[in-house]
Design a protein around this motif. Structure first.
Motif, PDB file in Angstrom:
ATOM      1  N   ALA A   1       0.860  -1.181   0.000  1.00 18.43           N
ATOM      2  CA  ALA A   1       0.000   0.000   0.000  1.00 18.43           C
ATOM      3  C   ALA A   1       0.898   1.234   0.000  1.00 18.43           C
ATOM      4  N   GLN A   2       0.537   2.209  -0.799  1.00 21.32           N
ATOM      5  CA  GLN A   2       1.346   3.418  -0.934  1.00 21.32           C
ATOM      6  C   GLN A   2       0.477   4.649  -0.717  1.00 21.32           C
ATOM      7  N   ASP A   3       1.013   5.599   0.053  1.00 21.87           N
ATOM      8  CA  ASP A   3       0.297   6.839   0.335  1.00 21.87           C
ATOM      9  C   ASP A   3       0.729   7.901  -0.667  1.00 21.87           C
ATOM     10  N   PHE A   4      -0.223   8.380  -1.465  1.00 25.09           N
ATOM     11  CA  PHE A   4       0.038   9.442  -2.431  1.00 25.09           C
ATOM     12  C   PHE A   4      -0.700  10.703  -1.989  1.00 25.09           C
ATOM     13  N   GLY A   5      -0.022  11.505  -1.208  1.00 25.60           N
ATOM     14  CA  GLY A   5      -0.603  12.776  -0.780  1.00 25.60           C
ATOM     15  C   GLY A   5      -1.875  12.612   0.011  1.00 25.60           C
ATOM     16  N   GLY A   6      -1.901  11.638   0.885  1.00 21.50           N
ATOM     17  CA  GLY A   6      -3.071  11.407   1.710  1.00 21.50           C
ATOM     18  C   GLY A   6      -4.042  10.401   1.143  1.00 21.50           C
ATOM     19  N   VAL A   7      -3.837   9.996  -0.101  1.00 24.03           N
ATOM     20  CA  VAL A   7      -4.673   8.974  -0.722  1.00 24.03           C
ATOM     21  C   VAL A   7      -3.888   7.673  -0.749  1.00 24.03           C
ATOM     22  N   VAL A   8      -4.398   6.667  -0.085  1.00 24.06           N
ATOM     23  CA  VAL A   8      -3.704   5.382   0.022  1.00 24.06           C
ATOM     24  C   VAL A   8      -4.108   4.490  -1.139  1.00 24.06           C
ATOM     25  N   PHE A   9      -3.096   4.028  -1.862  1.00 22.44           N
ATOM     26  CA  PHE A   9      -3.323   3.072  -2.945  1.00 22.44           C
ATOM     27  C   PHE A   9      -3.032   1.682  -2.411  1.00 22.44           C
ATOM     28  N   ASN A  10      -4.083   0.869  -2.302  1.00 28.94           N
ATOM     29  CA  ASN A  10      -3.946  -0.515  -1.838  1.00 28.94           C
ATOM     30  C   ASN A  10      -4.077  -1.435  -3.047  1.00 28.94           C
ATOM     31  N   LEU A  11      -2.974  -2.101  -3.374  1.00 29.52           N
ATOM     32  CA  LEU A  11      -2.942  -2.920  -4.580  1.00 29.52           C
ATOM     33  C   LEU A  11      -3.964  -4.047  -4.531  1.00 29.52           C
ATOM     34  N   GLN A  12      -4.085  -4.739  -3.386  1.00 26.97           N
ATOM     35  CA  GLN A  12      -5.005  -5.885  -3.299  1.00 26.97           C
ATOM     36  C   GLN A  12      -6.457  -5.453  -3.418  1.00 26.97           C
ATOM     37  N   GLU A  13      -6.817  -4.339  -2.770  1.00 18.07           N
ATOM     38  CA  GLU A  13      -8.185  -3.855  -2.865  1.00 18.07           C
ATOM     39  C   GLU A  13      -8.544  -3.477  -4.295  1.00 18.07           C
ATOM     40  N   THR A  14      -7.580  -2.914  -5.000  1.00 21.61           N
ATOM     41  CA  THR A  14      -7.814  -2.554  -6.398  1.00 21.61           C
ATOM     42  C   THR A  14      -8.021  -3.796  -7.248  1.00 21.61           C
ATOM     43  N   LEU A  15      -7.185  -4.826  -7.029  1.00 23.22           N
ATOM     44  CA  LEU A  15      -7.339  -6.070  -7.780  1.00 23.22           C
ATOM     45  C   LEU A  15      -8.666  -6.752  -7.467  1.00 23.22           C
TER      46      LEU A  15
END
Length: 274
Positions: free
Chosen positions: A205-219
């Protein structure tokens, strides 16, 4: 069609092997397959002849993956033997469909009822009677239940065989429908096993300016359980390679797990989890 008809002595021999040797040879590659083959091997020899190509062909068939509840496997065996007795090696497709399609449902029913529910009830009853006033009746009840288990398993075989004979003689249309249904159910069960038994996922999971990108949730939004499906496909492809065995594949999986763990530690970023 084979020239041999099963007798009462054959059923007794199969049942004895079922009760005492069915789980022998259990392994992570084919589970109960070797025990299943050993259980019916004397009868296969009588049907096809010792050392014949037909016997070798059916022995290879019965060493394919098989795993079900020990409390219901003789139902599958009875239908299987009826098909082989009537159709010989021509029954291969039907036998495979029956075994694949029925082993999953029977495993769920048998393990939940006879492997979990009844032992919990009888164990609790026996323990309760023993702890309250030292009454041993619960123990004897539990022994009677265990004996009833074995009687239940013993009676299944001949009943299933007789039903199997009727399927291949007077109800051929039902056999075709049953084989097709069992084959579809088998494919469904294999897919369900992949989705439920392979339990790992991306934890990155990566935080981009307060927005967390969760790879598993996206998949999961695109294709739930995609990672287990891809991993199962990778193992299937791997086992198709020349010289590859299940043992080698297991070590490769272990090496991948260790490698990903080391990479996560080195990068200080979690990649995969279970």
């Amino acid at each position: 069609m084979t020239n041999y008809k099963l007798t009462k002595a054959d059923f007794n021999q199969i049942n004895r092997r079922s009760l005492f040797t069915f789980q022998w040879g259990w392994n992570y590659e084919r589970m109960q397959a070797s025990g299943y083959l050993y259980m019916i091997l004397p009868q296969l020899r009588k049907m096809y002849g010792d050392g014949t190509p037909e016997l070798q062909e059916m022995m290879r068939l019965h060493t394919q993956f098989f795993n079900t509840s020990p409390f219901f496997h003789t139902i599958v065996t009875g239908i299987d033997l009826a098909l082989e007795e009537s159709e010989g090696t021509k029954s291969k497709e039907a036998v495979t469909g029956i075994k694949t399609g029925l082993m999953g449902p029977f495993a769920a029913i048998g393990d939940s009822i006879f492997g979990s529910t009844i032992p919990a009830i009888m164990g609790g009853l026996a323990a309760g009677l023993a702890t309250t006033d030292g009454n041993p009746i619960g123990i004897f009840l539990w022994i009677l239940v265990a004996v009833a288990y074995d009687i239940f398993r013993w009676k299944q075989l001949e009943f299933a065989y007789k039903e199997g004979v009727s399927l291949v003689t007077t109800m051929q249309h039902r056999l075709t429908a049953l084989t097709d249904a069992a084959s579809v159910l088998g494919v469904f069960m294999v897919g369900a096993l992949i989705a439920t038994m392979i339990n790992f996922k991306f934890t990155y999971a990566q935080d981009f300016g307060g927005v967390v990108f969760n790879l598993q949730e996206t998949l999961d939004k695109i294709f739930p359980r995609l990672v287990p499906a891809l991993f199962a496909g990778f193992i299937y492809w791997l086992l198709g390679k020349k010289g590859m065995t299940s043992t080698k594949a297991i070590f490769i999986v272990i090496a991948i797990a260790v490698g990903v763990s080391f990479l996560s530690w080195w990068l200080k970023v979690p990649i995969l989890g279970v």
